[in-house]
Design an enzyme around this catalytic site. Structure first.
Site, mmCIF file in Angstrom:
data_model
loop_
_atom_site.group_PDB
_atom_site.id
_atom_site.type_symbol
_atom_site.label_atom_id
_atom_site.label_comp_id
_atom_site.label_asym_id
_atom_site.label_seq_id
_atom_site.Cartn_x
_atom_site.Cartn_y
_atom_site.Cartn_z
ATOM 1 N N SER A 199 0.812 -1.225 0.000
ATOM 2 C CA SER A 199 0.000 0.000 0.000
ATOM 3 C C SER A 199 0.845 1.275 0.000
ATOM 4 C CB SER A 199 -0.985 -0.023 1.175
ATOM 5 O OG SER A 199 -0.333 -0.250 2.387
ATOM 6 N N SER A 278 3.528 3.861 -7.133
ATOM 7 C CA SER A 278 4.053 4.498 -8.341
ATOM 8 C C SER A 278 4.259 3.495 -9.473
ATOM 9 C CB SER A 278 5.370 5.198 -8.005
ATOM 10 O OG SER A 278 6.310 4.231 -7.618
ATOM 11 N N THR A 281 7.518 1.193 -9.325
ATOM 12 C CA THR A 281 7.423 0.060 -8.386
ATOM 13 C C THR A 281 6.538 -1.036 -8.969
ATOM 14 O OG1 THR A 281 7.590 1.675 -6.574
ATOM 15 C CG2 THR A 281 6.930 -0.544 -5.986
ATOM 16 N N GLU A 305 -2.868 0.070 -9.061
ATOM 17 C CA GLU A 305 -3.382 1.422 -9.333
ATOM 18 C C GLU A 305 -2.212 2.370 -9.126
ATOM 19 O OE1 GLU A 305 -6.340 1.501 -10.565
ATOM 20 O OE2 GLU A 305 -6.860 -0.548 -10.000
HETATM 21 P P1 NAD Z 1 5.673 3.901 -4.046
HETATM 22 O O1 NAD Z 1 5.633 3.176 -5.340
HETATM 23 O O2 NAD Z 1 6.929 4.586 -3.668
HETATM 24 O O3 NAD Z 1 5.365 2.898 -2.851
HETATM 25 C C1 NAD Z 1 4.195 2.136 -2.807
HETATM 26 C C2 NAD Z 1 4.453 0.940 -1.939
HETATM 27 O O4 NAD Z 1 5.365 0.074 -2.606
HETATM 28 C C3 NAD Z 1 5.103 1.261 -0.591
HETATM 29 O O5 NAD Z 1 4.559 0.425 0.397
HETATM 30 C C4 NAD Z 1 6.559 0.940 -0.846
HETATM 31 O O6 NAD Z 1 7.286 0.634 0.314
HETATM 32 C C5 NAD Z 1 6.414 -0.280 -1.719
HETATM 33 N N1 NAD Z 1 7.577 -0.662 -2.516
HETATM 34 C C6 NAD Z 1 8.555 0.107 -3.013
HETATM 35 N N2 NAD Z 1 9.408 -0.644 -3.743
HETATM 36 C C7 NAD Z 1 8.937 -1.908 -3.707
HETATM 37 C C8 NAD Z 1 9.357 -3.145 -4.271
HETATM 38 N N3 NAD Z 1 10.431 -3.227 -5.040
HETATM 39 N N4 NAD Z 1 8.624 -4.241 -4.024
HETATM 40 C C9 NAD Z 1 7.518 -4.171 -3.264
HETATM 41 N N5 NAD Z 1 7.069 -3.041 -2.711
HETATM 42 C C10 NAD Z 1 7.776 -1.927 -2.928
HETATM 43 O O7 NAD Z 1 4.422 4.917 -4.019
HETATM 44 P P2 NAD Z 1 4.013 5.964 -2.879
HETATM 45 O O8 NAD Z 1 4.974 7.110 -2.912
HETATM 46 O O9 NAD Z 1 3.757 5.304 -1.577
HETATM 47 O O10 NAD Z 1 2.591 6.445 -3.425
HETATM 48 C C11 NAD Z 1 2.480 7.456 -4.360
HETATM 49 C C12 NAD Z 1 2.147 6.891 -5.714
HETATM 50 O O11 NAD Z 1 0.957 6.131 -5.621
HETATM 51 C C13 NAD Z 1 1.864 7.995 -6.716
HETATM 52 O O12 NAD Z 1 2.425 7.653 -7.962
HETATM 53 C C14 NAD Z 1 0.340 7.986 -6.782
HETATM 54 O O13 NAD Z 1 -0.177 8.513 -7.965
HETATM 55 C C15 NAD Z 1 0.027 6.542 -6.608
HETATM 56 N N6 NAD Z 1 -1.340 6.316 -6.135
HETATM 57 C C16 NAD Z 1 -2.264 5.855 -7.021
HETATM 58 C C17 NAD Z 1 -3.570 5.663 -6.626
HETATM 59 C C18 NAD Z 1 -4.606 5.149 -7.583
HETATM 60 O O14 NAD Z 1 -5.666 4.750 -7.129
HETATM 61 N N7 NAD Z 1 -4.345 5.130 -8.876
HETATM 62 C C19 NAD Z 1 -3.936 5.948 -5.317
HETATM 63 C C20 NAD Z 1 -2.966 6.409 -4.433
HETATM 64 C C21 NAD Z 1 -1.668 6.584 -4.858
#
Ligand code: NAD
EC number: 1.2.1.88
Length: 554
Positions: A199, A278, A281, A305
Site C-alpha cells: 500500500s 508508483s 514500483t 493502481e
Molecule cells: P511507491 O511506489 O513509492 O510505494 C508504494 C508501496 O510500494 C510502498 O509500500 C513501498 O514501500 C512499496 N515498494 C517500493 N518498492 C517496492 C518493491 N520493489 N517491491 C515491493 N514493494 C515496494 O508509491 P508511494 O509514494 O507510496 O505512493 C504514491 C504513488 O501512488 C503515486 O504515484 C500515486 O499517484 C500513486 N497512487 C495511485 C492511486 C490510484 O488509485 N491510482 C492511489 C494512491 C496513490
C-alpha cells in the site's frame, strides 16, 4: 447504516437469494467549531502529542520485533517520531507466508456472510468509537488536515468495507442457470495461495482496502504498509482484529520494499498482488512476476493502481468560479499528493485573464501549516525528505526554464517540516516535462491555448502524458462536452464534467485509470471483488445415466 436480510436460504432447484444488505455512503462530518467530532479529534491529537508508538510486525498472530528499527516522522514536524517500527527480513516474510497459508483453507471455507460480518463490524467501529483515533493518526503521521483525514481514513474506508461486503453477498446470488436434470452453482473461492497487499502512503483507506478486499473474498494476505503510513495502517489492522478477523488471515509485515517484493514474488504460493503506488514500483513487481512465472502454482492476479497527470480542460463557455475553486481544491488539497490531483490546466486565452486574476487572488488566501494546531490550514507539509527533494527539483526547473513562469508560490522550507508553498506555473510549451510527468506535490501548471484552436487541445491533452487516470472538462456548451467525452475517452478512467478531478466516492465513482495509471480494476465498484475470487462451477446431475450410446446411433 446497514441492514442484513437473512433467512432467505432455500434448497430449491433454482438458486435462492441467500442474503443481501442495504448500505449507504457514510456521511462526512464537518468538524465545525464546537462540534463533538471536533472535540473528539482534538483530544485524540492531544493524546498523540510528542508520543512515539512502538509498532511490531504481526506474524502468525504474534508480535515480532526485529533489530532493523525505522521511524515514521510527522511530515509537518519531523522532530516528532510518530512511530517506531521494525522491518521484517526475508526469513520473517517467509514465515508470514507459511502462517498465512496454514490459515487459508479454514478461512476460505467460512461462509461469506460470516466474513462480511467482520468487515461490517470494523466499519461500525471506524464510524463510531475508533474514528477520532484513525483521523488523528492520519493527520499527524501523513500530514492531512482533519477533513482530508475524514474523507480518507474514516469515510472512504468505512464505505470500502460496507460496500465490498454488500457486493460479496450479492455475488453469491449471481448463479448459473439450472435445468430439470441438473443443478448448477458457482462457488466463489478465494485464490489458492496468498495475496500480497502493498500500500501507498497517501490514503489510509487504500491500505485497508488492499488487504481487506482480498481477505473478505476468502484469501489470506500479507500486508506491507508504506514506511510513511505505518501508524494509521496499524490502527486499521488492530480494528480488523478486534472486529473478529482471525489472526492469521492478514499478516502485518512492514518491510523494506524491494526485500518484500523480491521475497513474495519468489514464493511458489504467490497468487496475487494488490498494489497501489508508483509506476516504477509496479513495473518492477510485474517484471519479477514474469521472471518467476515457471515457479508458480497459479497465474498470479496483478492489480495495480498507479499515478496520474490529471488535467482540467477549460472551454470558453465554462463557469469561471467552478474552474478556479475546483482547480485550487484539486491541485492543492493534501499538497497535490493525491493520485487524482489536477496538475495541468488548459485555459483558453479568452477566459485566462479572468481565471488568472481569481486564481491568484484565492491563492493568496491559502494557509499552509500544522493541521493539528491550526484547523484553518488548507494543506500541510509533503510526506518526507525524498518527496521534498523531488518537488524542489521541479521548482528549480520552473525557475530555470525559459518556457516557464512562476505566477505564484515557488518557495519551500524543510527546517521544521517538509513545507512547499502552493505553486502556479505558466508554461509556453505544452510539451515541457512539467506538463507530462507526475510531480506529486503542490505544483499546478497552466497552458493557455488560443481559443480558436480548441480542437487541437483535445489531441494535445490525450497525447501529452502516458497516464490515463483522471481529467475534467469545464464547459456549459453541451456539444463541447459531448466532443470532449468522445475524444478523451481513453485519457481518463475517471472523467468529470464541471467538477474537479479529485474526490471519487465509493460506489458513486469507482476509481482507477488505464494506460500507465494501472490495471483499472475500479476499487469502490462492484467488479473489484471479482479480482479476488477464483470461481468454481459445480454441476449436480439428478438423473442416472443409463446408456453410453447417443440417440442418433440407433
Ligand atoms: P511507491 O511506489 O513509492 O510505494 C508504494 C508501496 O510500494 C510502498 O509500500 C513501498 O514501500 C512499496 N515498494 C517500493 N518498492 C517496492 C518493491 N520493489 N517491491 C515491493 N514493494 C515496494 O508509491 P508511494 O509514494 O507510496 O505512493 C504514491 C504513488 O501512488 C503515486 O504515484 C500515486 O499517484 C500513486 N497512487 C495511485 C492511486 C490510484 O488509485 N491510482 C492511489 C494512491 C496513490
Amino acid at each position: 447504516m446497514w441492514r442484513a436480510l437473512r433467512g432467505l436460504r432455500g434448497r430449491g432447484r433454482r438458486w435462492q437469494h441467500r442474503a443481501a444488505i442495504e448500505v449507504t455512503n457514510e456521511p462526512i462530518l464537518e468538524f465545525k467549531p464546537g462540534s463533538p467530532e471536533r472535540a473528539a479529534v482534538q483530544k485524540a491529537l492531544a493524546d498523540l502529542k510528542g508520543k512515539t508508538e512502538a509498532i511490531p510486525c504481526v506474524i502468525g498472530g504474534e508480535e515480532v520485533w526485529t533489530p532493523t528499527v525505522r521511524y515514521q516522522l510527522s511530515p509537518f514536524n519531523h522532530a516528532h517520531k510518530v512511530a517506531k517500527y521494525c522491518y521484517a527480513d526475508k526469513e520473517l516474510i517467509n514465515k508470514a507466508i507459511n502462517a498465512a497459508l496454514a490459515a487459508r483453507k479454514e478461512w476460505d471455507l467460512k461462509p461469506v456472510q460470516d466474513r462480511a460480518q467482520i468487515f461490517l463490524k470494523a466499519a461500525d467501529m471506524l464510524s463510531g468509537p475508533r474514528r477520532a483515533e484513525v483521523l488523528a493518526k492520519t493527520m499527524v503521521g501523513q500530514g492531512k488536515t482533519v477533513i482530508q483525514a475524514e474523507i480518507d481514513a474514516a469515510v472512504e474506508l468505512i464505505d470500502f468495507f460496507r460496500f465490498n461486503a454488500k457486493y460479496a453477498l450479492e455475488l453469491e446470488n449471481d448463479q448459473p442457470i439450472s435445468v430439470d436434470v441438473s443443478t448448477n452453482s458457482m462457488v466463489y473461492r478465494g485464490l489458492e495461495g496468498f495475496v500480497a497487499a502493498v500500500s501507498p502512503f497517501n490514503f489510509t483507506a487504500i491500505g485497508g482496502n488492499l488487504a481487506g478486499a482480498p481477505a473478505l473474498m476468502g484469501n489470506v494476505v500479507l500486508w506491507k504498509p508504506s514506511d510513511t503510513a505505518v501508524l494509521s495502517n496499524y490502527a486499521i489492522y488492530k480494528v480488523l482484529l478486534e472486529a473478529g478477523l482471525p489472526p492469521n488471515v492478514v499478516q502485518f509485515v512492514p518491510a523494506d520494499g524491494p526485500v518484500f517484493g523480491d521475497t513474495v514474488t519468489s514464493s511458489e504460493h504467490f497468487c496475487g498482488l494488490n498494489f497501489t503506488g508508483s509506476v516504477p514500483t509496479f513495473k518492477r513487481l510485474w517484471k519479477q512476476v514474469s521472471k518467476n512465472l515457471d515457479r508458480y502454482r497459479n497465474f498470479p492476479r496483478l492489480a495495480g493502481e498507479c499515478g496520474g497527470k490529471n488535467f482540467h480542460l477549460v472551454h470558453s463557455s465554462a463557469d469561471v468560479s467552478s474552474v478556479v475553486n475546483g482547480t485550487l481544491r484539486s491541485a492543492f488539497e493534501y499538497g497535490g499528493q493525491k493520485c487524482s490531483a489536477c496538475s495541468r490546466l488548459y485555459a483558453p486565452d479568452s477566459l485566462w485573464p479572468q481565471i488568472k486574476e481569481k486564481l491568484l487572488e484565492e491563492h493568496g488566501k491559502i494557509k499552509v501549516g500544522d493541521p493539528a494546531q491550526d484547523f484553518g490550514t488548507f494543506f500541510s507539509a509533503v510526506i518526507d525528505d525524498k518527496s521534498f527533494a523531488r518537488i524542489k527539483r521541479w521548482l528549480e526547473h520552473a525557475k530555470k526554464s525559459p518556457n516557464l513562469t512562476i505566477l505564484a508560490g515557488g518557495g519551500c522550507d524543510d527546517s521544521v517540516g517538509y513545507f512547499v508553498d502552493p505553486c502556479i506555473v505558466e508554461s509556453k510549451d505544452p510539451q515541457d516535462p512539467i506538463m507530462k510527468e507526475e510531480i506529486f506535490g503542490p505544483i499546478l501548471t497552466v497552458y493557455v491555448y488560443p481559443e480558436k484552436r480548441y480542437k487541437e487541445v483535445l489531441d494535445l491533452i490525450d497525447t501529452t502524458s502516458p497516464y490515463g487516470l483522471t481529467g475534467a472538462i469545464f464547459a456549459q456548451d453541451k456539444t463541447i462536452i459531448a466532443q470532449a467525452r468522445s475524444r478523451l475517452r481513453n485519457a481518463a478512467g475517471n472523467f468529470y464534467i464541471n467538477d474537479k478531478s479529485t474526490g471519487a466516492v465509493v460506489a458513486q465513482q469507482p476509481f482507477g485509470g488505464s494506460r500507465v495509471s494501472g490495471t483499472n480494476d475500479k476499487p469502490g465498484g462492484p467488479h473489484y471483488i471479482l479480482r479476488w475470487t477464483s470461481p468454481q462451477a459445480v454441476k449436480e446431475t439428478h438423473v442416472p445415466l443409463t446408456d453410453w450410446r447417443y440417440a442418433y446411433m440407433q
